[in-house]
Design a protein around this motif. Structure first.
Motif, PDB file in Angstrom:
ATOM      1  N   GLY A  22       0.829  -1.193   0.000  1.00  0.00           N
ATOM      2  CA  GLY A  22       0.000   0.000   0.000  1.00  0.00           C
ATOM      3  C   GLY A  22       0.866   1.246   0.000  1.00  0.00           C
ATOM      4  O   GLY A  22       2.072   1.182   0.250  1.00  0.00           O
ATOM      5  N   VAL A  59      -3.724  -0.679  -1.863  1.00  0.00           N
ATOM      6  CA  VAL A  59      -4.408   0.285  -0.996  1.00  0.00           C
ATOM      7  C   VAL A  59      -3.730   1.638  -1.129  1.00  0.00           C
ATOM      8  O   VAL A  59      -2.489   1.720  -1.172  1.00  0.00           O
ATOM      9  CB  VAL A  59      -4.371  -0.160   0.484  1.00  0.00           C
ATOM     10  CG1 VAL A  59      -4.989   0.916   1.370  1.00  0.00           C
ATOM     11  CG2 VAL A  59      -5.108  -1.467   0.663  1.00  0.00           C
ATOM     12  N   THR A 195     -13.330   1.019  -7.036  1.00  0.00           N
ATOM     13  CA  THR A 195     -13.631   0.615  -5.658  1.00  0.00           C
ATOM     14  C   THR A 195     -15.137   0.432  -5.488  1.00  0.00           C
ATOM     15  O   THR A 195     -15.775   1.122  -4.690  1.00  0.00           O
ATOM     16  CB  THR A 195     -13.121   1.676  -4.660  1.00  0.00           C
ATOM     17  OG1 THR A 195     -13.721   2.943  -4.988  1.00  0.00           O
ATOM     18  CG2 THR A 195     -11.618   1.807  -4.712  1.00  0.00           C
ATOM     19  N   ARG A 198     -15.632  -1.437  -1.874  1.00  0.00           N
ATOM     20  CA  ARG A 198     -14.671  -1.185  -0.806  1.00  0.00           C
ATOM     21  C   ARG A 198     -15.089   0.067  -0.029  1.00  0.00           C
ATOM     22  O   ARG A 198     -15.221   1.137  -0.595  1.00  0.00           O
ATOM     23  CB  ARG A 198     -13.271  -0.971  -1.378  1.00  0.00           C
ATOM     24  CG  ARG A 198     -12.748  -2.172  -2.145  1.00  0.00           C
ATOM     25  CD  ARG A 198     -11.405  -1.854  -2.764  1.00  0.00           C
ATOM     26  NE  ARG A 198     -10.962  -2.918  -3.636  1.00  0.00           N
ATOM     27  CZ  ARG A 198      -9.860  -2.854  -4.378  1.00  0.00           C
ATOM     28  NH1 ARG A 198      -9.118  -1.758  -4.350  1.00  0.00           N
ATOM     29  NH2 ARG A 198      -9.500  -3.864  -5.144  1.00  0.00           N
TER      30      ARG A 198
END
Length: 227
Positions: A22, A59, A195, A198
């Motif tokens: 990430g 991420v 996304t 998410r």
């Protein structure tokens, strides 16, 4: 020279890192520009921190200017992260810095700035823009200063506090260029596509108390602006 070319070709032919990773991007104005150089090295496999393997983050966590950088990256990450960072660098070079212009940049504008009338870049593309901005600025400042004067005379606070609120130099600066920049460089449909399921967390700080408010959403909002 041959050895250098071989090392470069070998480096770019490496596969992306296989384990989860990430990226955290901080806020702080100029830090946003510094982040581009770091991200270029990470995404293109030029950093020893990744063993010279291209980083493909799963991420992105960011705040303030880092959040803007993240949004632009995700709006342009269609084929590769290297392509996305190239698009972000172009935004900073051509939209935010506006090299060679003494009257403006892509982040904020000084209200009533006389240099705007001598900016040929503005006059060539929109010769009436300085006049429109001046009229808009005059209306804003008249309303704002009138409200501040009324508050100064009617408020029961201390004289020092009322004087500080009366003379606020920040009213001479408008973030309108930032709002336009976000609208033109951040694609909300693409962000939602990347996304879909998410959740993301938005942190809001109170200007008055500094208290933190956190809330979770599962679908992006259509609201775009400067926080």
């Amino acid at each position: 020279m041959t050895a250098a070319v071989r090392r470069t070709n070998h480096r770019y032919n490496r596969r992306p890192m296989s384990h989860p990773s990430g990226v955290v991007l901080s806020g702080g104005g100029a830090n946003g520009a510094y982040e581009i150089g770091v991200l270029k090295a990470l995404f293109r496999g030029e950093s020893p921190a990744t063993g010279h393997q291209p980083l493909a983050p799963g991420v992105l966590a960011a705040t303030s200017i880092g959040a803007f950088n993240s949004a632009v990256l995700l709006s342009n990450e269609t084929d590769s992260w290297s392509q996305a960072i190239a698009a972000l660098e172009k935004v900073w070079l051509e939209r935010i810095s506006l090299s060679g212009s003494a009257s403006r940049n892509g982040v904020f504008r000084l209200r009533g700035n006389p240099l705007t009338w001598m900016d040929m870049g503005v006059l060539r593309t929109d010769p009436f823009k300085p006049a429109r901005d001046l009229a808009s600025d005059a209306m804003f400042l008249a309303k704002d200063w009138s409200a501040r004067a009324r508050e100064f005379t009617t408020s029961s606070g201390s004289l020092e506090r009322r004087a500080a609120e009366l003379f606020d130099m920040s009213t001479l600066v408008t973030p309108a260029p930032s709002e336009e920049l976000i609208r033109e460089t951040v694609s909300l449909p693409l962000l939602r596509e990347r996304t879909p399921d998410r959740p993301f967390l938005v942190i809001e700080l109170s200007k008055e108390t500094g208290d933190v408010i956190g809330f979770e959403r599962r679908a992006g909002s259509d609201r775009r602006g400067v926080a």
